[in-house]
Design an enzyme around this catalytic site. Sequence first.
Site, short mmCIF file in Angstrom:
data_model
loop_
_atom_site.label_atom_id
_atom_site.label_comp_id
_atom_site.label_asym_id
_atom_site.label_seq_id
_atom_site.Cartn_x
_atom_site.Cartn_y
_atom_site.Cartn_z
N HIS A 55 4.57 -13.51 -14.63
CA HIS A 55 5.10 -12.47 -15.53
C HIS A 55 5.68 -13.03 -16.84
O HIS A 55 5.37 -12.54 -17.92
CB HIS A 55 6.20 -11.67 -14.83
N ARG A 111 -4.22 -4.18 11.20
CA ARG A 111 -4.37 -4.80 12.52
C ARG A 111 -4.24 -3.78 13.64
O ARG A 111 -4.99 -3.79 14.60
CB ARG A 111 -3.32 -5.89 12.70
N ASP A 159 -1.41 -8.89 -12.24
CA ASP A 159 -0.06 -9.25 -12.62
C ASP A 159 0.54 -7.92 -13.02
O ASP A 159 0.20 -7.38 -14.08
CB ASP A 159 -0.05 -10.23 -13.80
N HIS A 160 1.37 -7.35 -12.18
CA HIS A 160 1.74 -5.94 -12.41
C HIS A 160 2.51 -5.75 -13.73
O HIS A 160 2.56 -4.65 -14.24
CB HIS A 160 2.48 -5.36 -11.21
N LYS A 172 2.56 -2.59 -17.27
CA LYS A 172 3.71 -1.87 -17.81
C LYS A 172 3.44 -1.40 -19.23
O LYS A 172 2.92 -2.15 -20.06
CB LYS A 172 4.96 -2.76 -17.77
N ALA A 210 0.84 -1.19 0.00
CA ALA A 210 0.00 0.00 0.00
C ALA A 210 0.88 1.25 0.00
O ALA A 210 0.68 2.16 -0.81
CB ALA A 210 -0.93 -0.01 1.22
N ASP A 216 7.59 -17.54 -8.63
CA ASP A 216 7.58 -16.10 -8.39
C ASP A 216 7.54 -15.30 -9.70
O ASP A 216 6.90 -14.25 -9.76
CB ASP A 216 8.82 -15.71 -7.58
C1 BG6 Z 1 7.36 -9.56 -8.33
C2 BG6 Z 1 8.19 -10.63 -7.69
O1 BG6 Z 1 6.16 -10.10 -8.79
O2 BG6 Z 1 8.07 -8.97 -9.39
C3 BG6 Z 1 9.51 -10.06 -7.22
O3 BG6 Z 1 7.49 -11.20 -6.60
C4 BG6 Z 1 10.19 -9.31 -8.32
O4 BG6 Z 1 10.34 -11.09 -6.71
C5 BG6 Z 1 9.27 -8.33 -9.01
O5 BG6 Z 1 11.29 -8.60 -7.75
C6 BG6 Z 1 9.93 -7.73 -10.24
O6 BG6 Z 1 9.12 -6.70 -10.73
P1 BG6 Z 1 9.72 -5.53 -11.62
O7 BG6 Z 1 8.54 -4.69 -11.98
O8 BG6 Z 1 10.73 -4.80 -10.76
O9 BG6 Z 1 10.37 -6.17 -12.80
#
Ligand code: BG6
Length: 492
Positions: free
Chosen positions: A244, A46, A181-182, A186, A18, A239
């Site tokens: 990704h 919490r 999924d960030h 991008k 957050a 991970d």
């Molecule tokens: C996350 C992983 O999903 O993505 C991390 O859990 C990783 O371990 C990260 O460091 C990498 O993201 P980015 O945007 O920095 O490439």
Amino acid sequence: SHLAPFVMVLFGGAGDLARRKLLPALYGLYRSGLIHQDFQVIGLGRSERGPEEYREVVRQAVNQYFRVPVDDEDGLQSFCNKFEYMSLDVRDSAGYQQLKEQVEMRERESDIPENRLFYLAISPQLFGEVSTHLRENGLTQGSGWRRLVIEKPFGDDYPSAEKLNNQIQESFAEEDIYRIDHYLGKEMIQNIQVIRFANTLFEHIWNNQYISNVQITASETVGVEDRVAYYDHAGALRDMVQNHILQMVMLVAMEPPSHLKPEAIHEEKVKVLRSLRRWSGTAVDENMVRGQYTGGIQDGKEVPGYREEEGVPTDSLNETFVAGRLYIDNFRWSGVPFYIRSGKRMDRKTTEVVIQFKSVPDNLYFHKDNNLGPNLLVIKINPQEGLSLQINAKKPGTETEVVPIAMDFCHDCGTETPEAYESLLRDALEGDRTYFTHWEEVALAWKFVDPIREAWDRSEASSLCFYEAGSTGPKEADGLLQQDGTQWHLTE
Ligand code: BG6
């Protein structure tokens, strides 16, 4: 416009995610007027905190983590005034009644229709239980929309993911579930489909007739950081690859969708995973490499090996690096290897996709003075954002010398690019699921990953390779490509 007033209920409201990502992202959207200005946020945590204390947390988070220095004090103040705080034990059903009253009060006071965004920035173990409590306490019923946003990991293998999904779906419909999924937020990842489908240049040669191989790299310089408890169990396969990396594979490999609605795009992405050849047993040894970093020098500094990191068992077999050779067994991609790799403590931070085209017949320009390279299309995702096309051309001033040159397009060389979370949060608020992962994608990704995991767990130490921190990964990962007569392309 899809903009509507809303209440956001932020679980883990003062937590790491957050503070670092979500609060700055929401601020960015507010500041640029990209979301409805009538909204309220209820942060949950919490600890006991007064509302002012929490607003201070919000203010500091924005000041510290927003992508540019914040100069508009009044704007930040009115942003912070939209925040309330409530302490909640998320496992205790009774607290949700109080939460419901809070939400309804905010909606009444600010005249907000019952549009509710539940953002779960908390441990994934709690996703199922929280959704159930939300429903049982009437928070998911209302006249407006309700959406659930959840972070990864979604389960830690197929059976656990399925169980979790079933539980969540008792409370939220698939179209109300936004799985983050960030990487999909991008800019240059979103650009992959535009580059492919908005140009005639590439799409006609985007197949096994012209493409020799695809290389996808997501390397990091950081080590395990303070996430040992999670990471030592997850490993790089779960991970990074399960989510990704496979998302990037899908975007590069998918067929053109019939339209740009999320359903059409998901449908095409899922087909890629259905055609993805699954490795199990000995095929895992032949096509996948797992590595772990040992101590080394990075950016001129000595750094410890993975097993020396605090909290990591000294005999841990967990992988901090994965490389693989993947095949998509359909008409378009038959015979084209997709090489993937991802690791921590590598020589540099970079995420990129390299498309290597087949070489021309070698009767004209291939001779000892020339150093022809293959045509490469490089999609740079992070930290640089852009495209680069490598072609061969005459070296100026020489008679016959031909050399590779790069045509570079830098999408954004500054720091103004909105963060992935800004774009994703905005999509969730607008009800656009295009850049979120559908359950079927998650399920099939696990079905690819699980047998690899099993083979590795069975083989124990014998399948683990080591690489020095600050290097490009274990030599076995280079070996994968050498077997096929190629190599990882060093770009930049
Ligand atoms: C996350 C992983 O999903 O993505 C991390 O859990 C990783 O371990 C990260 O460091 C990498 O993201 P980015 O945007 O920095 O490439």
